[in-house]
Write an enzyme that holds these catalytic residues in place. Sequence first.
Site, PDB file in Angstrom:
ATOM      1  N   ASP A 103       0.806  -1.221   0.000  1.00  0.00           N
ATOM      2  CA  ASP A 103       0.000   0.000   0.000  1.00  0.00           C
ATOM      3  C   ASP A 103       0.837   1.268   0.000  1.00  0.00           C
ATOM      4  O   ASP A 103       0.414   2.291  -0.540  1.00  0.00           O
ATOM      5  CB  ASP A 103      -0.941   0.017   1.208  1.00  0.00           C
ATOM      6  N   GLU A 506       5.669   9.814   3.136  1.00  0.00           N
ATOM      7  CA  GLU A 506       5.266   8.483   2.681  1.00  0.00           C
ATOM      8  C   GLU A 506       4.216   8.634   1.583  1.00  0.00           C
ATOM      9  O   GLU A 506       3.310   9.458   1.666  1.00  0.00           O
ATOM     10  CB  GLU A 506       4.700   7.653   3.823  1.00  0.00           C
TER      11      GLU A 506
END
Length: 556
Positions: A103, A506
Site C-alpha cells: 500500500d 510516505e
Amino acid sequence: MSRGGRARPQAAGSSLAAGLVALFLVVALSLGGRGCDAAAAAAEVEEEQAPLDYREALAKSLLYFEAQRSGRLPYSQRVTWRGHSGLTDGLQQGVDLVGGYYDAGDHVKFGLPMAFTVTMLSWGAIDFGADIAAAGEWHHTLEAIKWGTDYFVKAHTEPFVYWAEVGDGDTDHYCWQRPEDMTTSRQAYRVDKDNPGSDLAGETAAALAAASIVFRRSNPHYSHLLLHHAQQLFEFGDMYRGSYDSSIEEVRSYYASVSGYHDELLWAALWLHRATGRDDYLRYAVDNADSFGGVGWAITEFSWDVKYAGLQVLAAKLLMEDEPQAAEHRGVLEQYREKAEHYLCACLGRNNGSNVDRSPGGMLYVRQWNNLQYASSAAFLLTAYSRYLSAGGSHRGLLRCPDGPAEPAELLELARSQADYILGRNPRRMSYMVAYGRRFPVQVHHRGASIVSHKEDNRFIGCMQGFDDWFGRGRPNPNVLAGAIVGGPNSRDEFRDDRGNYMQTEACTYNTAPMVAVFARLHRLTTAAADEDGSDSSPEECRRPEAALRLSAECR
C-alpha cells in the site's frame, strides 16, 4: 480563477516570461561569481511560466504502481530496481496469495486500501478511457488494474471467505528492509461467516465490478470472472454483516474502518448496478439509502475509508444522464444528489460555511496525516462531476450551491488547481509527485526506494541493518520512486523532506490512483488531443487549450 489556484499564465504572457529570463541572464553575466544564483533564479522563473506536462504526470503515475507490486514481476516490468518478493505469501495457510500491491512504504498487503485503489483506477478508466488512450497509456492502465484484480480473485478462495491481509503492521514496521529481503511475518488473515468483513467485501466487490466494465470489450471472459466474484463478495458482505477491523485485530492501528461498512455496501451495490444494469442492485441502494446513511451523511472527505461522497456522485449520475431505471427512484436519487452537491460545494467554498479548508497556497486540506490523498480524491470527483453536468440529459447545467451556483468549468478549474499544486504550482515550488519537475521529495519514506537495489548489491540486508545503514542517512534515496504522490504539506503549505517524517513523505497507492484520470483529462483538454479516430470535430474555439479548460457545454 478559483480561490485555491494560481492563475494559469495567459498566452500573451509568454513573451513577458521570455523577456524576464533574458533580463536575468544579462544580470547573471554582469555579476560574475554571483551569476550562478541569478541563472538559477532565471530557471525558476522560466519553469514557473512553462505549462505543466500532464501527460508526463500521467505516465509516471502509472509507473509508480509497478514499484508497488508484490509477487513475481513480469518481463515487462519497467521499474528495474525492484525484484520478486512475497513469493511464499499464503503458503502457511495453504492458499496462493502471491501478488497484489504494497500500500505504501512498507510491505503489508492491506485489502481495503488496495481495493479502493483499484476501484478508483477502474472508475477513471471507465469515464476517461478515451483521454487515457489519447495519451498512449491505456495498456499500462489495464496492467495496473489487472495486477490488483488478479490478486483479489486469488484471495476470494470460497464464496464466503476472503483473505484480507498478508503480513502485519507491527512486525513489518519493526524492520527496514527491501521487499526482496523480507524476514518479517507473512501471516495471512481472513474474513468469513464467523468473522465478517462487510466493508472489505463491499469495497472489493466494487473494485471487481468496476474492473469488469473496463475489461468487457478487450477480455470478455476475464470480465465475466471478475463480475462473478464481485456478486459473490457483495452477497457475502450483505449476508454476514460486520466490520473487518472487528474480526482482524491486527489491522486496527493501520486501516481501521472508522466509517463502518454501510458506505461500502451502498458503493458496491451502485457499482454492480452499473456493471450489470440489474434493477435489484439499484433498489438495494434506494431501499437502504436512509438506514445506511447514504442520504443522511453530508461528508466533506472522500477516501479509502469514507465512500459516501463517491457513492452519492454515482447515484446522482443516474439522474443526470436520465438513466431509464432512475425514474422510478427519482425521489431518493435526488436526495443522493443533494448530498453529492454538498461535498462538491464544500470543496468550492460555497457551502454556507461548511466548507473544506484550504492552505494559503490553495491546497484542499482535511487533516495533517497524508493530506494529499484527500486533495487527489476531491480532484477526481470534481473532474467527473463537471463532465456529468456538461453531458446530455435534462439535468445538464449548473452545480447548485447554497452560496450560488457553479459552472462545470469551475469544478474542473478547482480540480486543475489541485493537480497543479501537486505538480509544483505551490508556495514551495516543489512537486509532490516524485520525479516530476526540478524539485521533488528525495527522501521518500519507502523501504525499497531508500535501500540500494538488490540488483546492484545482492548482499542480504537484515531487519535492523536497514535502519542502521540506510534509514537514518540524510541523503537522497538511491532509487527514485517515480510517480509516487507523497503525503504532502501541512495546512500552512509547510513540508519537510525527511525520511523519518512519514506523515508527509510516505506515498500511498490511493494518493496516485485518482489522479490517473485527472491527468489524462487535463492533458486531453490542454492539448486539444484528437478523438480516438484521429479527428477533432469540436468547434475551433474549443480546440484552444484555455477554452477547453473552461469546459463549456460544447467543449466537454
